[in-house]
Design a protein around this motif. Structure first.
Motif, mmCIF file in Angstrom:
data_model
loop_
_atom_site.group_PDB
_atom_site.id
_atom_site.type_symbol
_atom_site.label_atom_id
_atom_site.label_comp_id
_atom_site.label_asym_id
_atom_site.label_seq_id
_atom_site.Cartn_x
_atom_site.Cartn_y
_atom_site.Cartn_z
ATOM 1 N N ASP A 5 0.833 -1.207 0.000
ATOM 2 C CA ASP A 5 0.000 0.000 0.000
ATOM 3 C C ASP A 5 0.869 1.258 0.000
ATOM 4 N N LEU A 6 1.901 1.267 0.833
ATOM 5 C CA LEU A 6 2.767 2.436 0.927
ATOM 6 C C LEU A 6 3.519 2.658 -0.383
ATOM 7 N N SER A 7 3.946 1.580 -1.024
ATOM 8 C CA SER A 7 4.619 1.698 -2.313
ATOM 9 C C SER A 7 3.721 2.404 -3.323
ATOM 10 N N ARG A 8 2.452 2.043 -3.339
ATOM 11 C CA ARG A 8 1.510 2.687 -4.271
ATOM 12 C C ARG A 8 1.301 4.157 -3.906
ATOM 13 N N THR A 9 1.270 4.454 -2.601
ATOM 14 C CA THR A 9 1.091 5.839 -2.164
ATOM 15 C C THR A 9 2.259 6.700 -2.608
ATOM 16 N N VAL A 10 3.485 6.207 -2.436
ATOM 17 C CA VAL A 10 4.663 6.964 -2.859
ATOM 18 C C VAL A 10 4.650 7.152 -4.378
ATOM 19 N N LEU A 11 4.253 6.112 -5.099
ATOM 20 C CA LEU A 11 4.203 6.219 -6.559
ATOM 21 C C LEU A 11 3.194 7.280 -6.997
ATOM 22 N N ARG A 12 2.055 7.374 -6.300
ATOM 23 C CA ARG A 12 1.074 8.418 -6.630
ATOM 24 C C ARG A 12 1.654 9.805 -6.381
ATOM 25 N N ALA A 13 2.450 9.957 -5.320
ATOM 26 C CA ALA A 13 3.080 11.249 -5.047
ATOM 27 C C ALA A 13 4.057 11.617 -6.158
ATOM 28 N N VAL A 14 4.801 10.635 -6.653
ATOM 29 C CA VAL A 14 5.719 10.889 -7.763
ATOM 30 C C VAL A 14 4.940 11.345 -8.995
ATOM 31 N N ARG A 15 3.853 10.663 -9.286
ATOM 32 C CA ARG A 15 3.067 11.008 -10.482
ATOM 33 C C ARG A 15 2.466 12.412 -10.371
ATOM 34 N N ARG A 16 2.042 12.790 -9.149
ATOM 35 C CA ARG A 16 1.498 14.139 -8.980
ATOM 36 C C ARG A 16 2.571 15.196 -9.175
ATOM 37 N N ALA A 17 3.779 14.901 -8.699
ATOM 38 C CA ALA A 17 4.879 15.845 -8.889
ATOM 39 C C ALA A 17 5.202 15.987 -10.371
ATOM 40 N N VAL A 18 5.096 14.910 -11.118
ATOM 41 C CA VAL A 18 5.327 14.959 -12.565
ATOM 42 C C VAL A 18 4.209 15.745 -13.246
ATOM 43 N N ASP A 19 2.966 15.479 -12.859
ATOM 44 C CA ASP A 19 1.832 16.185 -13.461
ATOM 45 C C ASP A 19 1.888 17.686 -13.193
ATOM 46 N N ASP A 20 2.416 18.068 -12.024
ATOM 47 C CA ASP A 20 2.509 19.487 -11.673
ATOM 48 C C ASP A 20 3.745 20.161 -12.256
ATOM 49 N N GLY A 21 4.572 19.408 -12.958
ATOM 50 C CA GLY A 21 5.744 19.983 -13.599
ATOM 51 C C GLY A 21 6.941 20.163 -12.705
ATOM 52 N N GLU A 22 6.888 19.670 -11.453
ATOM 53 C CA GLU A 22 8.036 19.813 -10.563
ATOM 54 C C GLU A 22 9.115 18.781 -10.852
ATOM 55 N N LEU A 23 8.724 17.661 -11.426
ATOM 56 C CA LEU A 23 9.684 16.638 -11.830
ATOM 57 C C LEU A 23 9.455 16.324 -13.307
ATOM 58 N N ARG A 24 10.523 16.403 -14.088
ATOM 59 C CA ARG A 24 10.433 16.040 -15.509
ATOM 60 C C ARG A 24 11.107 14.683 -15.681
ATOM 61 N N VAL A 25 10.299 13.645 -15.480
ATOM 62 C CA VAL A 25 10.832 12.286 -15.492
ATOM 63 C C VAL A 25 9.681 11.329 -15.753
ATOM 64 N N GLU A 26 9.983 10.190 -16.307
ATOM 65 C CA GLU A 26 8.989 9.144 -16.490
ATOM 66 C C GLU A 26 8.817 8.406 -15.161
ATOM 67 N N PRO A 27 7.615 8.399 -14.573
ATOM 68 C CA PRO A 27 7.438 7.708 -13.296
ATOM 69 C C PRO A 27 7.786 6.227 -13.420
ATOM 70 N N PRO A 28 8.400 5.647 -12.393
ATOM 71 C CA PRO A 28 8.727 4.213 -12.447
ATOM 72 C C PRO A 28 7.459 3.370 -12.377
ATOM 73 N N GLU A 29 7.579 2.117 -12.757
ATOM 74 C CA GLU A 29 6.429 1.215 -12.685
ATOM 75 C C GLU A 29 6.077 0.884 -11.244
ATOM 76 N N ARG A 30 7.088 0.832 -10.376
ATOM 77 C CA ARG A 30 6.842 0.531 -8.967
ATOM 78 C C ARG A 30 7.908 1.204 -8.113
#
Length: 371
Positions: A5-30
């Motif tokens: 569950d925590l792994s998925r939560t951290v991954l969602r945080a990464v994706r939000r940072a990418v969507d907001d333009g703070e990180l320019r990177v392809e989110p990992p699969e896990r």
């Protein structure tokens, strides 16, 4: 919250940072989360910031600082601390541990099991495509170790909802050998040409050292004999020695069974004091214990997926090693009055016993209440 569950939560945080333009990177699969190492803090840690630093073109510490505020307050996360070169250390709220203990006590020895049949097509998160999934065939040579390994792999797969059919490829093996070791074998001899071999399994033969036993681990008894065959990785040699029988801390099997017996003992003693288990804040430092208990479903799944019973044996040793120091803190001492914290510790002790008993049962090993 489990590590999955925590792994998925951290991954969602990464994706939000990418969507907001703070990180320019392809989110990992896990995202991998583990218990904190030396110098760590909290309940879990992840190196996702170090993983993303180079592709994001930013220092790992900067990536960690971007992710930290996006995690705090999410899904039971109490606080996040950045340590070292950019590790994110995560502390969970007490309510998370309460939910975890509730879940273990509700499921009992079946905590971590999956009840949806999955068939031979692999692990799925949704319902099976067919109401009658094809069985996964597991094949084994006729030596004792191979039969025992096949038996436990089948148990692990069935615990994950997979329908399994086992076969010993050596038709000359007497069924009494399998019965003697508590091994379920559905068929003997070569499988028919119309049966797809989706799960052939083979284990190395026993390597006897240093005690001579003519290749038969039965001198250890069924429980210690099974542990001796299962604790090494399938590609490692087996050591058949009397060390598996000694009643001291140097014996991993003893530590696991002793931790289970201690958990049952504190529950009996608590009952004599009029204390009933009730999940809640324990008031003691038990983050390491909660982490390995929360990791139990993932370990069962990975052990089944990789056909590796040794993953489960090592995990049970980790649970026992985390539980034994905790178990001495459960009951009131001296003039200390029973409190809600003691009832919460009893609930956690009961959860420990359930996980250890369930894991030993999957290995085909008895979990005694007295040792």
């Amino acid at each position: 919250m489990t590590s999955v569950d925590l792994s998925r939560t951290v991954l969602r945080a990464v994706r939000r940072a990418v969507d907001d333009g703070e990180l320019r990177v392809e989110p990992p699969e896990r995202v991998v989360v583990t218990t904190p190492g030396g110098g760590g803090w909290g309940d879990y840690a992840t190196n996702v910031a170090l993983q993303l630093a180079r592709p994001a073109g930013q220092p790992a510490l900067r990536v960690a600082e971007i992710l930290r505020p996006r995690l705090i307050g999410l899904d039971g996360i109490d606080d996040v601390l950045v340590t070292g070169p950019g590790f994110l250390n995560i502390r969970l709220r007490d309510t998370v541990s309460v939910d975890l203990v509730h879940d273990i006590l509700r499921r009992g020895t079946r905590y971590g099991f999956v009840d949806v049949p999955q068939g031979s097509q692999g692990f799925r998160s949704g319902p099976p495509a067919s109401p009658a999934p094809l069985p996964l065939p597991l094949h084994s040579p006729g030596d004792v170790r191979s039969l025992v390994v096949m038996d436990v792999v089948a148990r692990l797969l069935r615990a994950q909802g997979v329908v399994v059919r086992t076969r010993c490829l050596d038709s000359s093996v007497a069924p009494s050998l399998a019965d003697q070791w508590g091994v379920r074998v559905d068929g003997y001899g070569a499988a028919g040409s119309d049966t797809p071999d989706l799960g052939a399994l083979s284990s190395p033969p026993c390597s006897l050292q240093p005690r001579p036993c003519s290749g038969d681990p039965l001198f250890l008894g069924i429980d210690a004999g099974r542990w001796a065959l299962l604790h090494p990785a399938p590609h490692d040699a087996v050591r058949l020695t009397g060390d598996h029988l000694v009643q001291r801390e140097s014996n991993p099997l003893f530590r696991v069974r002793y931790a289970h017996a201690r958990a049952r003992a504190v529950l009996r003693n608590g009952s004599e004091l009029g204390l009933a288990p009730r999940p809640g804040a324990t008031g003691v430092a038990d983050a390491a214990l909660l982490a390995v208990l929360a990791d139990h479903p993932r370990v069962l799944r990975r052990a089944a997926e990789t056909r590796a019973p040794d993953r489960l044996t090592r995990h049970l040793v980790a649970v026992a090693d985390a539980a034994l120091p905790f178990l001495v803190t459960v009951l009131p001492r001296g003039d200390e009055k029973p409190s809600a914290a003691h009832r919460a510790r009893l609930a956690l002790a009961e959860a420990v016993g359930a996980v250890l008993a369930g894991g030993l049962s999957l290995l085909g090993i008895d979990a005694p209440d007295h040792l």
